[in-house]
Enzyme design. Structure first.
Site, PDB file in Angstrom:
ATOM      1  N   ASP A  94     -11.353   3.506  11.156  1.00  0.00           N
ATOM      2  CA  ASP A  94     -11.262   4.176   9.864  1.00  0.00           C
ATOM      3  C   ASP A  94     -12.533   3.845   9.097  1.00  0.00           C
ATOM      4  OD1 ASP A  94     -10.568   5.424   7.556  1.00  0.00           O
ATOM      5  OD2 ASP A  94      -8.733   4.295   7.193  1.00  0.00           O
ATOM      6  N   GLU A  99      -8.633  -0.387  12.491  1.00  0.00           N
ATOM      7  CA  GLU A  99      -7.362  -0.342  11.771  1.00  0.00           C
ATOM      8  C   GLU A  99      -6.188  -0.369  12.745  1.00  0.00           C
ATOM      9  OE1 GLU A  99      -5.027   2.337   8.381  1.00  0.00           O
ATOM     10  OE2 GLU A  99      -7.208   2.361   8.552  1.00  0.00           O
ATOM     11  N   ASN A 151       3.841   2.242   4.035  1.00  0.00           N
ATOM     12  CA  ASN A 151       4.448   3.564   4.150  1.00  0.00           C
ATOM     13  C   ASN A 151       5.963   3.436   4.122  1.00  0.00           C
ATOM     14  OD1 ASN A 151       2.028   5.367   4.830  1.00  0.00           O
ATOM     15  ND2 ASN A 151       1.803   3.691   6.278  1.00  0.00           N
ATOM     16  N   ARG A 232       7.050  10.739   2.714  1.00  0.00           N
ATOM     17  CA  ARG A 232       6.466   9.425   2.990  1.00  0.00           C
ATOM     18  C   ARG A 232       5.688   8.981   1.763  1.00  0.00           C
ATOM     19  NH1 ARG A 232       1.224   7.632   5.592  1.00  0.00           N
ATOM     20  NH2 ARG A 232       0.695   9.841   5.580  1.00  0.00           N
ATOM     21  N   HIS A 234       3.030   6.818   0.449  1.00  0.00           N
ATOM     22  CA  HIS A 234       1.868   6.110   0.990  1.00  0.00           C
ATOM     23  C   HIS A 234       1.300   5.239  -0.117  1.00  0.00           C
ATOM     24  CE1 HIS A 234      -2.497   6.184   2.531  1.00  0.00           C
ATOM     25  NE2 HIS A 234      -1.804   5.405   3.337  1.00  0.00           N
TER      26      HIS A 234
END
Length: 502
Positions: A94, A99, A151, A232, A234
């Site tokens: 990332d 990650e 998440n 979701r 985040h």
């Protein structure tokens, strides 16, 4: 109240090559991620078909032409390298960071185990990549920051504005027990001192779709990786934690408050009472104030004209959850454990607030549960031993960095293991490095990777694409639909090479 919310973590690590201090970080990240790939899984690509980074939970979509390139995670140029991990997790690059995105779990304690499994897997990959140094932190103190994201799957029927309002109050104030501590004040350590959170100074807006600039307290990326009835959430505001208790609390308290929202919808309720009484006048300023206040006493301006400190607000949130649970029909043992930890953390913080530096230095049990306090104790003792008067002394920054070094069996958190509360069992972590959690779709994804890796062509959170030949011998593909995160568990998967999920 939810007794089985699907949740997981995403951790960006910092890396360095001890033999080449000037090495390009992106090249190092590529080296590490390639080293993380198991040979029989290295051919598998990540399926970006379900990615939708410009969909906004507030309604509408950001035009791709208006999005910063860093936001377009589904763009071909962003696909540097992905690794499908045998435990159902995802390992990838990332920007300039390796990650680890953990497999889906159903409570904070299982999520902790998966997170710690990721630490071990990434540390092993760093060693295979030529002895790279791996760090689990969030800042370099010179202006750069990277994420430790959370998440949570939740009911889409709850209005997002209501979610954002309650979560803003929580995220601003929970750092008193979730913060991992940081030397330096300001994004570039413009000021000398110590603060509770690593991430706080890098959050500069209330709400937004972006994650790498103008970072918001509430991220609005609307990409559920599940069915249309789910959302979701985040979360980008949290710290990377080396201790178990703050990570479980970070996940578990948020889970319980989302359950409170889901149980009450948008009717007049406990949530309304919380919002009326504790809405912050300037959440961004309050976030910074809380992080910079190691005394835990500074008042925060409220939207109703009053003032309150972070500890009082957290006590009110805990009280509302407890009151709602009296009528809950599915409390769940994991929820009970989180509530006990939450209550204990607030008791610990009350003691911290009432003591002076000498008293705080002597707080052994409390430091084993509060990561920022333990780090402060280590730094304060170093200051006294070496007669360091200035918090900008590089020796303090070096110790701060040493805390973040991930080197299982040798690093600083491991050496202090007898002093801290441990909530993840070593055998569980070892199993979690290879097997997906049994109570979510990650189990099926993991089993497919174990039992028929040659047939797997691509994976994502919501599907696996297999290559197989038809009755006529012609090559074709089969898609295993994993859109229901709770519908593809161990009990619903056949245990054979041609595994199907019912």
């Amino acid at each position: 109240m939810s007794a089985g919310r699907v949740m997981g973590t995403e951790t960006e690590y910092a890396i360095a090559d001890p033999g080449d201090p000037g090495a390009d970080p992106r090249a190092l990240a590529l080296r590490l991620v390639r080293a993380a790939a198991q040979p029989d899984l290295a051919h598998i690509r990540w399926d970006y078909g379900g990615e939708d980074p410009v969909n906004d939970a507030r309604g509408g979509r950001l035009p791709r032409s208006a999005a910063a390139p860093s936001m377009l995670t589904d763009a071909p140029g962003a696909r540097l390298i992905d690794v499908a991990a045998a435990n159902g997790a995802r390992i990838y690059v990332d920007h300039a960071h390796p990650e680890y995105a953990s497999a889906e779990t159903v409570n904070a304690f299982d999520a902790l185990v998966q997170d710690r499994a990721g630490d071990r897997m990434m540390a092993q990959a760093a060693e295979r990549a030529g002895g790279l140094a791996l760090y689990k932190n969030n800042v370099d103190g010179k202006g750069a920051a990277w994420g430790s994201h959370e998440n949570y799957l939740m009911d889409r029927a709850v209005p997002f504005a209501r979610v954002a309002a309650l979560m803003t109050i929580h995220f601003v104030t929970r750092q008193i027990y979730t913060g991992s501590g940081r030397v330096g004040l300001g994004p570039r350590s413009e000021g000398a001192g110590f603060q509770l959170s690593q991430r706080a100074d890098y959050l500069t807006s209330r709400i937004g779709l972006q994650t790498t600039f103008g970072r918001p307290i509430i991220n609005t990326r609307d990409e559920s990786h599940a069915g249309p009835g789910s959302r979701r959430l985040h979360v980008i505001v949290g710290d990377a934690n080396r201790l178990d208790a703050p990570l479980v609390l970070k996940l578990g308290t948020t889970d319980l408050l989302l359950g409170l929202l889901e149980s009450e919808g948008d009717s007049t309720s406990l949530v309304d009472e919380l919002l009326d009484r504790w809405m912050l006048d300037d959440p961004v300023a309050a976030l910074h104030t809380v992080s910079h206040d190691v005394t835990l006493t500074k008042p925060l301006a409220l939207a109703n004209g009053g003032f309150a400190d972070a500890l009082a607000i957290q006590k009110a949130l805990l009280g509302a959850v407890r009151q709602a649970r009296r009528d809950a029909d599915r409390p769940g043992p994991a929820d009970d454990r989180v509530l006990k930890l939450w209550d204990q953390a607030l008791e610990d913080l009350a003691l911290v607030r009432s003591g002076d530096d000498e008293a705080r230095l002597a707080m052994h049990d409390q430091a084993g549960r509060l990561e920022w306090l333990l780090k402060w104790q280590l730094l304060e003792r170093l200051r006294r031993r070496r007669s360091i008067s200035d918090w900008s002394d590089p020796r303090l920054a070096a110790l701060d960095l040493a805390w973040a070094r991930v080197d299982p069996g040798r690093d600083l958190p491991w050496r202090l293991r007898g002093s801290v509360l441990r909530l993840a069992d070593a055998d569980q972590i070892t199993r979690a490095m290879d097997q997906g959690p049994e109570q979510t779709r990650a189990w099926c994804r993991s089993q497919l990777l174990h039992r028929c890796p040659d047939a797997v062509r691509a994976v994502s959170w919501s599907r696996v694409i297999l290559e197989e030949r038809g009755s006529d011998g012609e090559p074709g593909t089969r898609v295993v639909d994993l859109s229901d995160p709770l519908g593809h568990t161990r009990s619903s998967c056949r245990d054979d090479r041609d595994i199907y999920c019912r």
